[in-house]
Design an enzyme around this catalytic site. Structure first.
Site: not given
Ligand SMILES: O=P(O)(O)OC[C@H]1O[C@H](O)[C@H](O)[C@@H](O)[C@@H]1O
Length: 449
Positions: A289, A310, A424
């Site tokens: 951010e 792995h 949003k």
């Protein structure tokens, strides 16, 4: 006491000899801009001298509130997202027994996290678990209006009041939010909850050393005074007057920017202790951010080794050479386990008999570092003496300070996050939130095309 140590030698071998030193004047300017409050986003510098400004009285107030929750709750739900969630979870998971939720030893309340997703099953299952528990809630939101958190809190508040009665609910619900604005503040004031303020000048992702992180960490039974002490010592170790090469945050910021300039666009944070998984998550928000804007920024990725060797090991060893790694290495584990000898030695592991498990982990770490460097992946290493409150405080402040310098070197405003609003806005338009009528119409027209 020893500090955490940064070793960049296995990264600088990929750079020109003077590449790090060349950053000294720019880092110095960045640090001065922070100190003098002349950098972009300078209304969000409250975290800079926060550790050294926290008083014993304030720690006492937090511990007293934590004690009320500890005495009255078997379970405490911490509702929050992003910066209002990840720091607390980082410290609590790093310090808790890995099987805490199975121990049921009643020494500490079980800590659950909510308000960090919109999973209906998650909420349903959590509420069902809480149905016969004496539970409390810490509702954390700087803005006080974040949908994920507000949604979870509405459910939790109702259930807490229904199960425990209004009076007890008032005692075991605590708010951490803005001093004046936002729905969380309005509710806290109306209901008479104990509340703590998130200072205006501390952004979410820099807020773990405010009550946002300190209160849940204290409720979980950990020593917040030590956490703050570690951060305060790192505040000194990274101060503006510390010589460049002795300042770990300055050197880390310089090194990652020098690598970025060479086309290393992705930084992978690596740990070798499963308890540090959430440190990865906290660090990703801090750097992602802060730096990912204006079409630039190192992409922060993270792995848990040896687990992810792995799965992601192949890519890191052999994929596109645009990555570098920063390894968090814990020098001493808190427990001791020796490999037993076995007469039959069917698994062929007797060569390890009598050795500590951590010795194997350390050889995995060293072997991996050498292999990745051989494969063209620059490596930095942050060495941490032991995993405890004090050193977690050091790690937190080290990364915060480095992030603020690094963002400045990159030329972005480290302290805003305008891009987060895009999703949003669409979500509210799609949900027909009052006030979004025009956006609702536009988004529906777009979807119906
Ligand atoms: O504390 P809050 O206001 O609820 O915000 C929680 C989080 O969500 C926002 O959308 C931001 O992107 C984050 O920086 C912030 O930490």
């Amino acid at each position: 006491m020893k500090n955490i140590q940064l070793d960049i030698t296995k990264a600088t071998q990929f750079l020109q000899a003077d590449a790090i030193a060349a950053y000294e004047p720019k880092v110095k300017a960045a640090q001065e801009a922070l100190e003098n409050g002349t950098c972009p986003g300078n209304d969000f510098l409250g975290w800079l001298h926060l550790p050294s400004s926290i008083t014993p009285d304030f720690i006492g107030e937090l511990n007293a509130t934590a004690q009320v929750l500890r005495e009255n709750c078997e379970v405490v739900v911490v509702a929050g997202i992003g910066g209002s969630y990840l720091g607390a979870r980082t410290v609590i998971e790093a310090l808790s027994n890995s099987f805490q939720w199975l121990l049921n030893d009643k020494k500490n309340p079980v800590i659950l996290f909510a308000g960090n997703n919109i999973g209906e099953d998650y909420l349903a299952e959590m509420c069902a678990y809480l149905a016969d528990k004496k539970f409390g809630v810490i509702n954390i939101s700087k803005s006080g209006t974040t949908t994920e958190t507000a949604l979870a809190f509405r459910l939790l508040k109702k259930q807490c009041e229904d199960q425990r009665g209004k009076d007890m609910a008032r005692k075991v619900i605590v708010a951490v939010t803005d001093a004046q604005k936002g729905a969380a503040r309005t509710t806290a004031d109306k209901e008479g909850y104990k509340s703590f303020i998130i200072p205006d000048n501390v952004g979410g992702r820099f807020s773990v050393l405010t009550p946002v992180g300190l209160l849940p960490i204290a409720v979980a039974g950990f020593d917040i005074a030590q956490l703050v002490a570690g951060a305060a010592d790192m505040e000194k170790a990274t101060a503006v007057d510390v010589p460049f090469m002795e300042n770990p945050s300055a050197v880390y910021a310089a090194c990652r920017n020098a690598l970025y300039a060479e086309g290393k666009k992705i930084e992978i944070l690596v740990n070798y202790q499963p308890k540090l998984h959430y440190l990865n998550e906290w660090w990703k928000q801090l750097y992602g951010e802060s730096e990912g804007k204006d079409q630039k920024g190192i992409f922060p990725a993270a792995v848990d080794f040896t687990t992810d060797l792995h799965s992601m090991g192949q890519w890191i060893q052999d994929g596109e050479r645009t990555i570098f790694e920063t390894v968090i290495s814990i020098e001493q584990p808190n427990h001791k386990v020796l490999f037993p000898s076995d007469d039959e030695n069917l698994d062929g592991l007797n060569f390890l008999a009598g050795k500590r498990v951590d010795e194997v982990n350390k050889m995995a770490e060293l072997g991996t570092q050498l292999a990745h460097v051989d494969g063209g992946v620059p490596n930095m290493r942050l060495s941490v003496p032991v995993l405890n409150e004090y050193y977690l405080g050091q790690i937190i402040y080290f990364f915060e300070k480095a992030c603020s310098i690094s963002g400045n070197l990159l030329g972005v405003n480290t302290f805003n996050q305008p891009g987060v609003e895009a999703y949003k806005k669409n979500m509210f338009a799609l949900l027909n939130k009052p006030g979004y009528e025009k956006e609702s119409e536009a988004i529906r027209a777009r979807l119906n095309k």
